[in-house]
Design a protein around this motif. Sequence first.
Motif, PDB file in Angstrom:
ATOM      1  N   HIS A 187     -12.231  11.669 -11.832  1.00 40.50           N
ATOM      2  CA  HIS A 187     -10.833  11.728 -12.085  1.00 40.50           C
ATOM      3  C   HIS A 187     -10.372  10.667 -13.123  1.00 40.50           C
ATOM      4  CE1 HIS A 187     -10.299  14.306  -8.576  1.00 40.50           C
ATOM      5  NE2 HIS A 187     -11.002  13.457  -7.920  1.00 40.50           N
ATOM      6  N   ALA A 188     -11.597   9.956 -13.707  1.00 37.04           N
ATOM      7  CA  ALA A 188     -11.409   8.941 -14.533  1.00 37.04           C
ATOM      8  C   ALA A 188     -12.383   8.966 -15.888  1.00 37.04           C
ATOM      9  CB  ALA A 188     -11.682   7.538 -13.963  1.00 37.04           C
ATOM     10  N   ASP A 189     -13.268   9.534 -15.632  1.00 39.61           N
ATOM     11  CA  ASP A 189     -14.294   9.249 -16.799  1.00 39.61           C
ATOM     12  C   ASP A 189     -14.349  10.605 -17.279  1.00 39.61           C
ATOM     13  OD1 ASP A 189     -16.731   9.215 -18.258  1.00 39.61           O
ATOM     14  OD2 ASP A 189     -17.839   7.832 -16.801  1.00 39.61           O
ATOM     15  N   PRO A 190     -14.097  10.617 -18.805  1.00 41.51           N
ATOM     16  CA  PRO A 190     -14.339  11.818 -19.576  1.00 41.51           C
ATOM     17  C   PRO A 190     -15.707  12.608 -19.601  1.00 41.51           C
ATOM     18  CG  PRO A 190     -12.995  10.128 -20.826  1.00 41.51           C
ATOM     19  CD  PRO A 190     -13.686   9.560 -19.765  1.00 41.51           C
ATOM     20  N   ASN A 239      -5.831   4.132  -4.335  1.00 36.17           N
ATOM     21  CA  ASN A 239      -5.679   4.739  -2.834  1.00 36.17           C
ATOM     22  C   ASN A 239      -6.917   4.716  -2.422  1.00 36.17           C
ATOM     23  OD1 ASN A 239      -2.617   4.963  -2.605  1.00 36.17           O
ATOM     24  ND2 ASN A 239      -3.082   6.813  -3.855  1.00 36.17           N
ATOM     25  N   GLY A 240      -8.237   4.533  -2.963  1.00 36.94           N
ATOM     26  CA  GLY A 240      -9.360   4.609  -2.498  1.00 36.94           C
ATOM     27  C   GLY A 240     -10.150   5.476  -2.853  1.00 36.94           C
ATOM     28  N   ASP A 300       0.627  -1.178   0.014  1.00 35.46           N
ATOM     29  CA  ASP A 300      -0.027   0.155   0.128  1.00 35.46           C
ATOM     30  C   ASP A 300       0.762   1.340   0.110  1.00 35.46           C
ATOM     31  OD1 ASP A 300      -2.299  -1.670   0.202  1.00 35.46           O
ATOM     32  OD2 ASP A 300      -2.234  -1.568   2.512  1.00 35.46           O
ATOM     33  N   ALA A 301       1.987   1.408   0.843  1.00 40.70           N
ATOM     34  CA  ALA A 301       2.833   2.320   1.016  1.00 40.70           C
ATOM     35  C   ALA A 301       3.403   2.652  -0.346  1.00 40.70           C
ATOM     36  CB  ALA A 301       3.843   2.223   2.088  1.00 40.70           C
ATOM     37  N   ALA A 302       4.048   1.683  -1.033  1.00 37.25           N
ATOM     38  CA  ALA A 302       4.784   1.696  -2.247  1.00 37.25           C
ATOM     39  C   ALA A 302       3.799   2.239  -3.289  1.00 37.25           C
ATOM     40  CB  ALA A 302       5.351   0.404  -2.569  1.00 37.25           C
ATOM     41  N   LEU A 303       2.576   2.053  -3.480  1.00 32.18           N
ATOM     42  CA  LEU A 303       1.670   2.232  -4.414  1.00 32.18           C
ATOM     43  C   LEU A 303       1.260   3.725  -4.099  1.00 32.18           C
ATOM     44  CD1 LEU A 303      -0.617   1.838  -6.510  1.00 32.18           C
ATOM     45  CD2 LEU A 303      -2.293   1.325  -4.795  1.00 32.18           C
ATOM     46  N   TYR A 304       1.231   4.124  -2.817  1.00 28.85           N
ATOM     47  CA  TYR A 304       0.816   5.486  -2.631  1.00 28.85           C
ATOM     48  C   TYR A 304       2.153   6.487  -3.117  1.00 28.85           C
ATOM     49  CZ  TYR A 304       0.075  10.051  -0.330  1.00 28.85           C
ATOM     50  OH  TYR A 304       0.246  11.428  -0.137  1.00 28.85           O
ATOM     51  N   ALA A 305       3.435   5.977  -3.026  1.00 25.27           N
ATOM     52  CA  ALA A 305       4.522   6.949  -3.333  1.00 25.27           C
ATOM     53  C   ALA A 305       4.519   6.859  -4.710  1.00 25.27           C
ATOM     54  CB  ALA A 305       5.661   5.984  -2.593  1.00 25.27           C
ATOM     55  N   LEU A 306       4.109   5.811  -5.416  1.00 28.45           N
ATOM     56  CA  LEU A 306       4.269   5.663  -6.790  1.00 28.45           C
ATOM     57  C   LEU A 306       3.275   6.624  -7.466  1.00 28.45           C
ATOM     58  CD1 LEU A 306       4.892   2.196  -7.588  1.00 28.45           C
ATOM     59  CD2 LEU A 306       6.362   3.680  -8.414  1.00 28.45           C
ATOM     60  N   SER A 307       2.007   6.885  -6.661  1.00 32.35           N
ATOM     61  CA  SER A 307       0.970   7.676  -7.182  1.00 32.35           C
ATOM     62  C   SER A 307       1.144   8.987  -7.194  1.00 32.35           C
ATOM     63  CB  SER A 307      -0.661   6.945  -6.482  1.00 32.35           C
ATOM     64  OG  SER A 307      -0.596   7.634  -5.259  1.00 32.35           O
ATOM     65  N   VAL A 308       1.917   9.437  -6.158  1.00 35.95           N
ATOM     66  CA  VAL A 308       2.323  10.692  -6.026  1.00 35.95           C
ATOM     67  C   VAL A 308       3.788  11.250  -6.656  1.00 35.95           C
ATOM     68  CG1 VAL A 308       0.672  11.194  -4.040  1.00 35.95           C
ATOM     69  CG2 VAL A 308       3.222  10.586  -3.674  1.00 35.95           C
ATOM     70  N   GLY A 309       4.209  10.185  -7.611  1.00 34.82           N
ATOM     71  CA  GLY A 309       5.507  10.740  -8.546  1.00 34.82           C
ATOM     72  C   GLY A 309       6.771  10.264  -8.112  1.00 34.82           C
ATOM     73  N   PHE A 310       6.786   9.359  -6.948  1.00 32.93           N
ATOM     74  CA  PHE A 310       8.092   8.746  -6.359  1.00 32.93           C
ATOM     75  C   PHE A 310       8.397   7.931  -7.377  1.00 32.93           C
ATOM     76  CE2 PHE A 310       7.127  11.180  -2.747  1.00 32.93           C
ATOM     77  CZ  PHE A 310       8.375  11.194  -1.908  1.00 32.93           C
ATOM     78  N   GLN A 325      -1.802   9.236 -14.436  1.00 31.54           N
ATOM     79  CA  GLN A 325      -1.238   9.493 -12.735  1.00 31.54           C
ATOM     80  C   GLN A 325      -2.762   9.271 -11.845  1.00 31.54           C
ATOM     81  OE1 GLN A 325       1.920  11.791 -12.055  1.00 31.54           O
ATOM     82  NE2 GLN A 325       1.654  11.662  -9.663  1.00 31.54           N
ATOM     83  N   ALA A 326      -3.740  10.171 -12.389  1.00 32.09           N
ATOM     84  CA  ALA A 326      -5.057   9.836 -11.587  1.00 32.09           C
ATOM     85  C   ALA A 326      -5.391   8.730 -11.566  1.00 32.09           C
ATOM     86  CB  ALA A 326      -6.137  10.899 -12.345  1.00 32.09           C
ATOM     87  N   LEU A 327      -5.485   7.810 -12.617  1.00 26.13           N
ATOM     88  CA  LEU A 327      -5.963   6.499 -12.671  1.00 26.13           C
ATOM     89  C   LEU A 327      -5.164   5.621 -11.577  1.00 26.13           C
ATOM     90  CD1 LEU A 327      -6.289   6.005 -16.492  1.00 26.13           C
ATOM     91  CD2 LEU A 327      -8.230   6.597 -14.918  1.00 26.13           C
ATOM     92  N   VAL A 328      -3.849   5.954 -11.461  1.00 26.33           N
ATOM     93  CA  VAL A 328      -3.090   5.162 -10.628  1.00 26.33           C
ATOM     94  C   VAL A 328      -3.476   5.875  -9.076  1.00 26.33           C
ATOM     95  CG1 VAL A 328      -0.853   4.802  -9.646  1.00 26.33           C
ATOM     96  CG2 VAL A 328      -1.269   4.874 -12.064  1.00 26.33           C
TER      97      VAL A 328
END
Length: 285
Positions: free
Chosen positions: A195-198, A188-189, A23-33, A181-184
């Motif tokens: 943030h996903a549907d045009p 997180n929940g 979870d922590a790794a996914l969050y970090a990836l989702s904010v650009g780490f 990035q919004a899709l990733v």
Amino acid sequence: MIDLQQLLGHPIPQGRQKLSRKDAALYALSVGFGQDPLDTRQLAFVDPVKPGMPILPFMAVVLAPNGPWIADPALGIDYGRVVHGEQSMQFEAPLPADAEVVANLRVVHVVDKGEGKGALMVTEKELLDAVSGQRYAVLHSTLFLRGNGGFGGPSGPVPAVHALPERAPDHTVDLPTRSEQALVYRLNGDFNPLHADPAVAAKAGFSQPILHGLCTLGLCGHALLRTLCGYDPARLSSLSLRFSAPVLPGDTVRVELWNDGSFRARALERDTLVINNGKAGMRQP
């Protein structure tokens, strides 16, 4: 229409979540780490296999959600017109890997700005260890209820915001966002279709799905850790900011920082201020 006493006393379900390294790794990836594959300081936050992986303190903002309580019709909130206006966090202890956390949330203040002008609602969230009761963070959110002014509530006080220094920033950090990035980040929940549907984004007046405001907060947290904290998450004691405008996935976010922890951010290509009145508290190394 809002019933103030009912809103202030509304029982909000306790949030609960098992926090894992993944979870922590996914969050970090989702904010650009991890965008720089050679920057080992960033990579430390996205490798759940390596022992001692640090966890970003501002991940507290996505942990142990309390469910869609705000959409309860009994509260009288026009949920479709709610906007996240401000966010603050105080970090009291490092977030744990592989532990269960709970979140207690309550409404602490509501301001009636008047008929046709909306209302402000401030909530407080405590993030605690489910077993020991250790408090990890306290979070305050200010929500702008655009469809709920004129219910007869108090007209103040309005939460104060941090005034930025009246001089040029001491540092500038440019952080690119990715088209997906919004899709990733929504993994997180936060599955708001804006943030996903045009089609949903277009109905709201946007040319495309927008980035979550709390993802932009994470970008600012990254800039703060890199520039003022030497990538040491234990040095960051607090974080507060005001949301000014949305980021579009693909924008470059330029974070302007001062040595006292003040900051703001803009979408560089559109020259649009997206975060204002930011302030970070820092502990000595």
